[in-house]
Write a protein that holds these residues in place. Structure first.
Motif, short mmCIF file in Angstrom:
data_model
loop_
_atom_site.label_atom_id
_atom_site.label_comp_id
_atom_site.label_asym_id
_atom_site.label_seq_id
_atom_site.Cartn_x
_atom_site.Cartn_y
_atom_site.Cartn_z
N ARG A 20 0.83 -1.20 0.00
CA ARG A 20 0.00 0.00 0.00
C ARG A 20 0.87 1.26 0.00
O ARG A 20 0.61 2.20 -0.74
CB ARG A 20 -0.90 -0.02 1.24
CG ARG A 20 -1.92 1.12 1.35
CD ARG A 20 -2.76 0.81 2.58
NE ARG A 20 -3.86 1.75 2.76
CZ ARG A 20 -3.87 2.71 3.67
NH1 ARG A 20 -2.82 2.88 4.46
NH2 ARG A 20 -4.91 3.51 3.79
N GLU A 34 -5.25 1.68 -3.16
CA GLU A 34 -6.06 0.55 -2.68
C GLU A 34 -6.50 -0.33 -3.86
O GLU A 34 -6.52 -1.56 -3.75
CB GLU A 34 -7.29 1.07 -1.93
CG GLU A 34 -6.97 1.84 -0.67
CD GLU A 34 -6.58 0.94 0.49
OE1 GLU A 34 -6.36 -0.27 0.27
OE2 GLU A 34 -6.49 1.44 1.62
N VAL A 37 -3.51 -2.46 -4.92
CA VAL A 37 -3.26 -3.55 -3.97
C VAL A 37 -4.31 -4.65 -4.14
O VAL A 37 -3.99 -5.85 -4.12
CB VAL A 37 -3.26 -3.02 -2.53
CG1 VAL A 37 -3.21 -4.17 -1.52
CG2 VAL A 37 -2.07 -2.09 -2.31
#
Length: 295
Positions: A20, A34, A37
């Motif tokens: 992250r 986000e 990831v």
């Protein structure tokens, strides 16, 4: 199968904070980080990792590739309107990204660094972030950017010079400019009219670019009184202003969460600001030579 899935999930969760952080520095957006990831997790879930000896390194490669693709896609959308750019970082998206959390993260990373990174070419940004911040070797970065290790090293070196602003300005000039600009910014935020007038030349000229004019800004404002009123109205309401080096001089950028939206290019003479040029044209903003001001 359940055991394998649980093991992968545990390993991924252990790596998530690093992935992250890496994605955020490469993308400058918590929402996009986000997403990157999450896409990395989907790759892990569907891939055969039985021959992978270093899962952390494998995940680094995947998230870097995902981020690089997102950077290239973003570059192709640079013509998006200023209104769209302004609304995106300020309004929380559906799905739970907290604007305050992103503001704190940007502050921790360094807003000026995010601003400068956003002006780098995707391959430069990737090489710099992976090598200089996360210590990934050049021979591992090279396949990601489809360059040789030597060329990848040069990409990172070029990015490093941009970030640090090496040789752009003399220290004495920088110190005096920074003092004036800091006083201007502080007076604007505090709404102190007298303090603003103290750093403005009586005959100061404020000029807006054609994009700002097309959105209702006045093309030119003359005189310290008028410029002080405008600066106070603009900056006291915006917490995202940041000092950076702009082509070797100290300037002010407005950059919510590191997304560069407006530049105030200041001309300083004899300790007074004699001109302010406002630039909001996205095509110009992302061609600027910006650097992080030394602490």
């Amino acid at each position: 199968m359940i055991v394998t899935h649980n093991w992968r999930a545990e390993q991924f969760e252990a790596e998530r904070p690093r992935l992250r952080a890496m994605a955020y520095r490469m993308l400058g957006s918590l929402a996009e980080a986000e997403d990157a990831v999450q896409e990395t997790w989907l790759h892990l879930f569907s891939a055969d990792t039985s021959t992978v000896s270093n899962l952390g390194g494998w995940l680094t490669t995947v998230v870097a590739r995902v981020c690089l693709n997102m950077l290239y896609a973003r570059k192709s959308r640079r013509e998006e309107s200023l209104e769209a750019s302004v609304s995106m970082p300020i309004i929380s998206r559906e799905g739970g990204i907290d604007p305050e959390e992103e503001a704190e993260l940007a502050d921790a990373v360094g807003l000026a660094l995010l601003v400068v990174l956003d002006t780098l070419a995707p391959a430069e940004r990737l090489a710099f972030v992976l090598h200089d911040i996360f210590a990934v070797p050049f021979d591992e970065i090279a396949p990601l950017v489809e360059r040789s290790p030597m060329t990848t090293r040069q990409l990172a070196s070029r990015a490093r010079r941009r970030v640090r602003g090496s040789g752009l300005v003399k220290d004495a000039d920088l110190a005096s400019q920074r003092e004036v600009v800091n006083a201007f910014l502080a007076a604007s935020r505090e709404g102190s009219f007298d303090a603003l007038l103290a750093v403005l030349d009586p005959d100061i000229v404020f000029r807006a670019d054609y994009v700002a004019v097309s959105r209702g800004a006045v093309r030119e404002v003359c005189g310290a009184q008028a410029v002080a009123r405008g600066a106070r109205q603009l900056l006291e309401r915006i917490p995202f202003a940041q000092l950076v080096l702009v082509d070797g001089a100290v300037g002010i950028v407005l950059a919510p969460r590191g997304r560069l939206l407006l530049l105030l290019r200041l001309t300083i003479r004899d300790g007074k600001i004699v001109a302010v040029d406002a630039v909001v044209d996205p095509a110009i903003l992302h061609q600027l030579r910006l650097a992080v001001l030394p602490g």
